[in-house]
Design an enzyme around this catalytic site. Structure first.
Site, short mmCIF file in Angstrom:
data_model
loop_
_atom_site.label_atom_id
_atom_site.label_comp_id
_atom_site.label_asym_id
_atom_site.label_seq_id
_atom_site.Cartn_x
_atom_site.Cartn_y
_atom_site.Cartn_z
CB THR A 98 -1.06 0.04 1.23
OG1 THR A 98 -1.64 -0.93 1.17
CG2 THR A 98 -1.80 1.13 1.32
CE LYS A 174 -4.45 -1.80 1.07
NZ LYS A 174 -5.24 -2.96 1.78
CE LYS A 243 1.89 2.73 4.80
NZ LYS A 243 1.29 1.67 3.61
#
Length: 297
Positions: A98, A174, A243
């Protein structure tokens, strides 16, 4: 498939079970992880273990990466011990991390300069889904590269969805999905705190909602986690959730898209990090709703 030389780089909570499924598909697999202890179970199952990312790949072969963040992905690809130069012409890099869509686009350009190919193929699913080969995979990149990647991706997931040739497109998908998951976690946390303050058992509410109007895996699986208030061990660390939300906000800002819920989630994650919960599961943001409601304090 059995004749393909495949390397797998990154053997964390997700990467290790994914690599096992690739190995079970019959390929000659070489693995690399910064902490070699993570490779022990794969070595016992027949995989070779390399000392560096570069040594894991074969010229013209396939390398799968599953790393924690953009910096780690760039390091194993372009760093001093990275595999970019060794992969060589005709090689294929399947990136399942990711990361930022711009990171994918930049790496795709670097691969193209050397005659190799890059496919972004991030996954949806927690470690238990990875072990059961139940991941959902979104992919983007050149058509010929995706055709070559298909049998390897099939070994890890229950379905592949294509989002075109832009190497960053699958990463946008994603990030969008992770944003929706964490939004559902926050909404569930608030609803469970409300029910508990009114004398309704949180397990009863989560079970009812997951079986009726929110009858889907996210509300069912995360509903159970939140009802049980089981935030350790982490299936996906809260610090990694931060993140991802930072990446969501960065991408949104780059295309001038407002995302007020992403701002709220950022604040919840930041507060959780300040409370020392970075190593807990990202669902631990639910602890804030409980604490603010005076539950369990």
């Amino acid at each position: 498939m059995a004749q393909t030389a495949v390397a797998f780089v990154g053997l964390g909570a997700m990467g290790e079970p994914m690599a096992h499924n690739v190995l079970r598909s019959g390929v000659a697999l070489t693995v690399y992880n910064r902490s070699k202890s993570r490779a022990q179970s794969l070595a016992a199952a027949g995989a070779k273990v390399a000392d560096t990312a570069a040594m894991a790949v074969s010229p013209g072969g396939v390398v799968v990466t599953m790393l924690a963040n953009d910096a780690a992905l760039e390091a194993v690809t372009l760093g001093p011990d990275g595999f970019m130069g060794r992969l060589d012409s005709g090689g294929l890099h399947i990136s399942m991390s990711t990361v930022s869509p711009e990171t994918s686009r930049r790496l795709a350009r670097e691969h193209a300069k050397r005659g190799s190919f890059y496919v972004a193929a991030p996954v949806f699913g927690r470690p238990e889904a990875a072990a059961a080969r139940k991941l959902w995979i979104g992919q983007s990149g050149p058509a010929e590269a995706k055709a070559r990647a298909k049998p390897i991706l099939d070994a890890m997931g229950q379905g592949i969805h294509d989002f075109g040739e832009d190497p960053g497109a699958a990463n946008v998908v994603k990030l969008s999905g992770n944003f929706l998951i964490l939004s559902a976690v926050e909404a569930l946390a608030e609803a469970l705190a409300l029910s508990e303050k009114n004398g309704i058992d949180r397990h009863v509410l989560a079970g009812f909602l997951g079986q009726t109007i929110f009858n889907c895996p996210i509300y069912q699986n995360y509903g159970r986690i939140l009802a049980d208030q089981k935030y350790e061990p982490a299936g996906f660390k809260l610090e990694l959730g931060m993140k991802d939300v930072r990446l969501v906000r960065d991408v949104a800002e780059s295309v001038t898209a407002t995302m007020p819920l992403a701002d709220l989630l950022h604040a919840r994650l930041l507060t959780s990090l300040a409370k020392g919960r970075g190593e807990m599961d990202w669902t631990a943001i639910a602890m804030l709703s409980a604490e603010e409601a005076g539950i369990g304090c």
